[in-house]
Design a protein around this motif. Structure first.
Motif, PDB file in Angstrom:
ATOM      1  N   LYS A  91      40.924  42.241  30.120  1.00 41.60           N
ATOM      2  CA  LYS A  91      40.146  42.252  31.358  1.00 41.60           C
ATOM      3  C   LYS A  91      40.908  41.561  32.489  1.00 41.60           C
ATOM      4  O   LYS A  91      41.552  40.541  32.291  1.00 41.60           O
ATOM      5  N   VAL A  92      40.813  42.123  33.704  1.00 44.54           N
ATOM      6  CA  VAL A  92      41.436  41.526  34.883  1.00 44.54           C
ATOM      7  C   VAL A  92      40.555  40.405  35.418  1.00 44.54           C
ATOM      8  O   VAL A  92      39.340  40.573  35.559  1.00 44.54           O
ATOM      9  N   TYR A  93      41.170  39.257  35.778  1.00 43.29           N
ATOM     10  CA  TYR A  93      40.421  38.121  36.325  1.00 43.29           C
ATOM     11  C   TYR A  93      40.520  38.035  37.851  1.00 43.29           C
ATOM     12  O   TYR A  93      39.525  37.825  38.528  1.00 43.29           O
ATOM     13  N   PHE A  94      41.745  38.206  38.392  1.00 45.12           N
ATOM     14  CA  PHE A  94      41.905  38.095  39.843  1.00 45.12           C
ATOM     15  C   PHE A  94      43.224  38.723  40.271  1.00 45.12           C
ATOM     16  O   PHE A  94      44.107  38.980  39.452  1.00 45.12           O
ATOM     17  N   TYR A  95      43.327  38.966  41.584  1.00 37.31           N
ATOM     18  CA  TYR A  95      44.590  39.404  42.167  1.00 37.31           C
ATOM     19  C   TYR A  95      44.795  38.693  43.495  1.00 37.31           C
ATOM     20  O   TYR A  95      43.891  38.657  44.336  1.00 37.31           O
ATOM     21  N   ASP A  96      45.982  38.136  43.694  1.00 38.63           N
ATOM     22  CA  ASP A  96      46.361  37.439  44.921  1.00 38.63           C
ATOM     23  C   ASP A  96      47.344  38.330  45.669  1.00 38.63           C
ATOM     24  O   ASP A  96      48.524  38.386  45.337  1.00 38.63           O
TER      25      ASP A  96
END
Length: 340
Positions: A91-96
């Motif tokens: 699962k993806v948590y975040f993207y900066d």
């Protein structure tokens, strides 16, 4: 811009984002392997996660540049895979967006790389089935997904990381192949059939208790599915060359997986896809000995020449189905070594 290869910068970054807490304890370990970015395994309390950042200059001998914004492609395509095959994808948590950093769920530490299992002689057909079925499910579902088609229509990263270093760079060493290669390049760049992973291989599939975790989506684009098939199949053929004692087993597993894939292929003409796959496979073979990213396992001149022989035989004889192609490949290896 933050450089997560600097452990102090990464630690400060994670603290600022409250992804780690000194009170809970944490650890940061850098992952080895891979050429396109920096990858860190972070244990925050009891929660493991992966933090990735793309590099503009890849870690290879030759000059190899690519837009680091491909991290956005990776996290978006990771999310698409998670939607369609959630049991096989983290699962993806975040993207900066500003720093080209994304964080995702980490596979369990006890996982092994499927590539390592295969090289050790552990050929688990249940893992093989789950891997190829996941690819088939995503290819089929995304062939009808208009939003996915729009999101991944840009093929710049695919060109920079695959077409240029794998095909064009290699063909420059074999100018006699230009007429053969150009229609294949055109097909890959102009087709808009489904979501292509772009790096689907045993090195990007982790395994634990026969469960799989598919990783590394940064080359994803809406294109021709033959690329995933050829890129994937190529790894098994290279293993058959490297570890000749398991040659027949590797090719048998590959035939098993391709049979499953084509039995589920309903989004385009199967024969058209099969022929495109075989043509591209020959170029992928050459690319792993003469391209910008040579296979690390194929080191001896004898093995390199064997791979070239296979590639040019596929080009010259143009087998009409993958079964015949695999049989031809096994015969070529067998004619030089008495292992398979």
């Amino acid at each position: 811009m933050i450089d997560i290869a600097d452990k102090n910068q990464l630690e400060s970054y994670l603290l600022a984002k409250k992804l780690i807490d000194p009170a809970d304890g944490y650890s940061i370990t850098y992952c080895s392997g891979g050429v396109s970015g920096t990858v860190a395994f972070v244990m925050a309390g009891s929660s493991p996660m992966i933090i990735k950042q793309a590099l503009a200059q890849l870690k290879v001998k030759e000059t190899w540049l690519c837009d680091p914004n491909r991290m956005n492609i990776e996290q978006l395509s990771n999310q698409v895979y998670y939607e369609y095959v959630p049991t096989a994808v983290p699962k993806v948590y975040f993207y900066d967006e500003e720093n080209y950093i994304y964080g995702r769920e980490a596979a369990p530490e006890s996982c092994t790389m499927w590539k390592s299992d295969l090289l050790s002689g552990l050929l688990d057909f249940e893992v093989a089935r789950k891997s190829i079925e996941a690819l088939a499910i995503v290819h089929d579902a995304c062939s009808r997904d208009i939003e996915v088609a729009k999101t991944f229509e840009d093929k710049d990263v695919f060109y920079n990381l695959r077409i240029s270093p794998y095909i064009e760079f290699t063909v420059a060493k074999y100018p006699q192949l230009q007429a053969y290669a150009q229609p294949i390049i055109d097909e890959l760049m102009q087709s808009s059939i489904t979501l292509v992973h772009g790096d689907f291989s045993p090195k990007n599939i982790l395994v634990q208790d026969r469960e799989i975790f598919i990783l590394d989506f940064e080359v994803a684009h809406y294109g021709h599915p033959c690329f995933d098939l050829a890129f994937f199949a190529n790894h098994f053929i290279l293993k058959a060359v490297k570890t000749k004692a398991y040659c027949a087993a590797y090719l048998n597993m590959l035939e098993y997986m391709l049979t499953i894939y084509f039995s589920r292929c309903a989004f385009m003409d199967k024969k058209t896809l099969e022929l495109s796959f075989i043509k591209l496979l020959a170029l992928m073979q050459l690319a792993r000995v003469d391209g910008k990213s040579p296979a690390e396992s194929i080191t001896s001149n004898e093995d390199k020449d064997l791979v070239r022989t296979i590639a040019f035989s596929l080009i010259e004889k143009q087998p009409d189905c993958f079964t015949n192609a695999l049989m031809m490949i096994q015969n070529i290896i067998h004619s030089k070594f008495a292992y398979c």
